[in-house]
Design an enzyme around this catalytic site. Structure first.
Site, short mmCIF file in Angstrom:
data_model
loop_
_atom_site.label_atom_id
_atom_site.label_comp_id
_atom_site.label_asym_id
_atom_site.label_seq_id
_atom_site.Cartn_x
_atom_site.Cartn_y
_atom_site.Cartn_z
N ASN A 10 0.87 -1.19 0.00
CA ASN A 10 0.00 0.00 0.00
C ASN A 10 0.90 1.23 0.00
O ASN A 10 1.48 1.57 1.02
CB ASN A 10 -0.89 -0.04 1.25
CG ASN A 10 -1.70 1.23 1.42
OD1 ASN A 10 -1.87 2.00 0.47
ND2 ASN A 10 -2.21 1.46 2.61
N TRP A 11 0.99 1.86 -1.16
CA TRP A 11 1.90 3.01 -1.29
C TRP A 11 1.37 4.25 -0.57
O TRP A 11 2.11 5.19 -0.37
CB TRP A 11 2.10 3.35 -2.75
CG TRP A 11 2.94 2.39 -3.51
CD1 TRP A 11 3.54 1.24 -3.04
CD2 TRP A 11 3.29 2.48 -4.91
NE1 TRP A 11 4.24 0.63 -4.05
CE2 TRP A 11 4.11 1.36 -5.20
CE3 TRP A 11 3.00 3.39 -5.92
CZ2 TRP A 11 4.63 1.15 -6.48
CZ3 TRP A 11 3.51 3.17 -7.20
CH2 TRP A 11 4.32 2.07 -7.47
N GLU A 168 -5.61 -4.97 10.43
CA GLU A 168 -4.55 -4.00 10.70
C GLU A 168 -4.82 -3.29 12.02
O GLU A 168 -5.63 -2.35 12.06
CB GLU A 168 -4.49 -2.96 9.58
CG GLU A 168 -4.17 -3.53 8.22
CD GLU A 168 -3.58 -2.49 7.30
OE1 GLU A 168 -2.46 -2.70 6.84
OE2 GLU A 168 -4.23 -1.45 7.06
N GLY A 234 2.77 -1.22 4.22
CA GLY A 234 2.85 0.21 3.90
C GLY A 234 4.28 0.61 3.62
O GLY A 234 4.81 0.40 2.53
N GLY A 235 4.94 1.17 4.63
CA GLY A 235 6.29 1.74 4.47
C GLY A 235 7.27 0.85 3.74
O GLY A 235 7.99 1.32 2.84
P1 PGA Z 1 2.82 0.18 7.59
O1 PGA Z 1 1.36 0.45 6.96
O2 PGA Z 1 3.31 -1.12 7.01
O3 PGA Z 1 3.66 1.35 7.16
O4 PGA Z 1 2.64 0.10 9.07
C1 PGA Z 1 0.45 -0.59 6.80
C2 PGA Z 1 -0.83 -0.05 6.17
O5 PGA Z 1 -1.22 1.07 6.43
O6 PGA Z 1 -1.47 -0.78 5.39
#
Ligand code: PGA
Length: 252
Positions: A10-11, A168, A234-235
């Site tokens: 997820n960018w 999440e 995400g990151g």
């Molecule tokens: P993160 O984000 O891996 O940066 O914690 C996950 C997300 O929001 O799907």
């Protein structure tokens, strides 16, 4: 029941088209032999067409990060499921906690969005999860029950298994504070039990991702858990090497 692992990046609101092209040229050779894992990038609307073109014939699927529940209408600034499907977009993230928190995404709207995505031929990744305060108050199960039941209430039972659910915990998103394997497994098993409450066959087939500070060095442990079928990242999805390492961890 074997479920194909599914790792999605997820960018969020990162990457211009030029940056997205750089990323994908780094990613494709790294995941070309990742058989047995479904791989997706969830990109800003402005990157969708370029990423669909650049990933054609590869194993990488392209997802959007939001859509409106209606097919057409006077909704300035919105994009619909048929518009995404028309671009050959594969699916869409729905109900991400950032959308719920900053853009007033409601369970009412999600109850319309999830079936609208399926209807248009898109795979929905429905995000659910509790805040830190909810977990501490012992309200996690109530929150997850509410989200899963309301957001899926209009999905035809025979299509329920096509939905992907991302568990999440909000306190783990972008914080570096990953859920312990026990916490992640317990919550994902609970989500699967909620789906079983709607339809037992769907619960065996539906894929549940864990999301929240998934990185190359913690992915293998999380992905090995029995009720975790993949990750929403995400990151660590913003760099080809770290994202590919998580895809690789899903193969093990
Ligand atoms: P993160 O984000 O891996 O940066 O914690 C996950 C997300 O929001 O799907």
């Amino acid at each position: 029941m074997t479920r194909t692992p599914f790792v999605a990046g997820n960018w969020k609101m990162f990457k211009t088209v030029g940056e997205a092209e750089m990323f994908i040229s780094g990613l494709l050779p790294r995941v070309s032999s990742s058989e047995g894992v479904d791989v997706a990038i969830c990109v800003p609307f402005t990157d969708l067409q370029a990423m669909v073109d650049s990933t054609r014939g590869s194993r990488v699927q392209v997802f959007a990060q939001n859509m409106h529940e209606a097919a057409t209408g006077a909704f300035t600034g919105e994009v619909s499921a048929p518009m995404l499907a028309d671009l050959d977009v594969h699916g869409v993230v729905l109900g991400h906690s950032e959308r719920r928190q900053y853009f007033n995404e409601t369970d009412r709207a999600l109850a319309e969005k999830v079936p609208a995505a399926l209807e248009a031929g898109l795979v929905p990744i429905l995000c659910v999860g509790e805040t830190e305060a909810e977990r501490e108050e012992g309200a996690m199960e109530r929150k997850l029950r509410h989200q899963v039941q309301e957001d899926l209430e209009n999905v035809p039972v025979e299509r329920l298994h096509e939905v992907v659910i991302a568990y999440e915990p909000i306190w783990a998103i972008g914080t570096g504070k990953v859920a312990t394997p026990e916490q992640a497994q317990e919550a994902c098993a609970f989500v699967r039990a909620l789906v079983a409450g709607i339809d037992a066959d769907a619960a065996g087939a539906i894929r549940i991702q864990y999301g929240g500070s998934v990185k190359a060095d913690n992915a293998a442990e999380l992905l090995a858990l029995p009720d975790i079928d993949g990750a929403l990242v995400g990151g660590a999805s913003l760099e080809p090497a770290s994202f590919a390492a998580i895809v690789e961890a899903a193969r093990a």
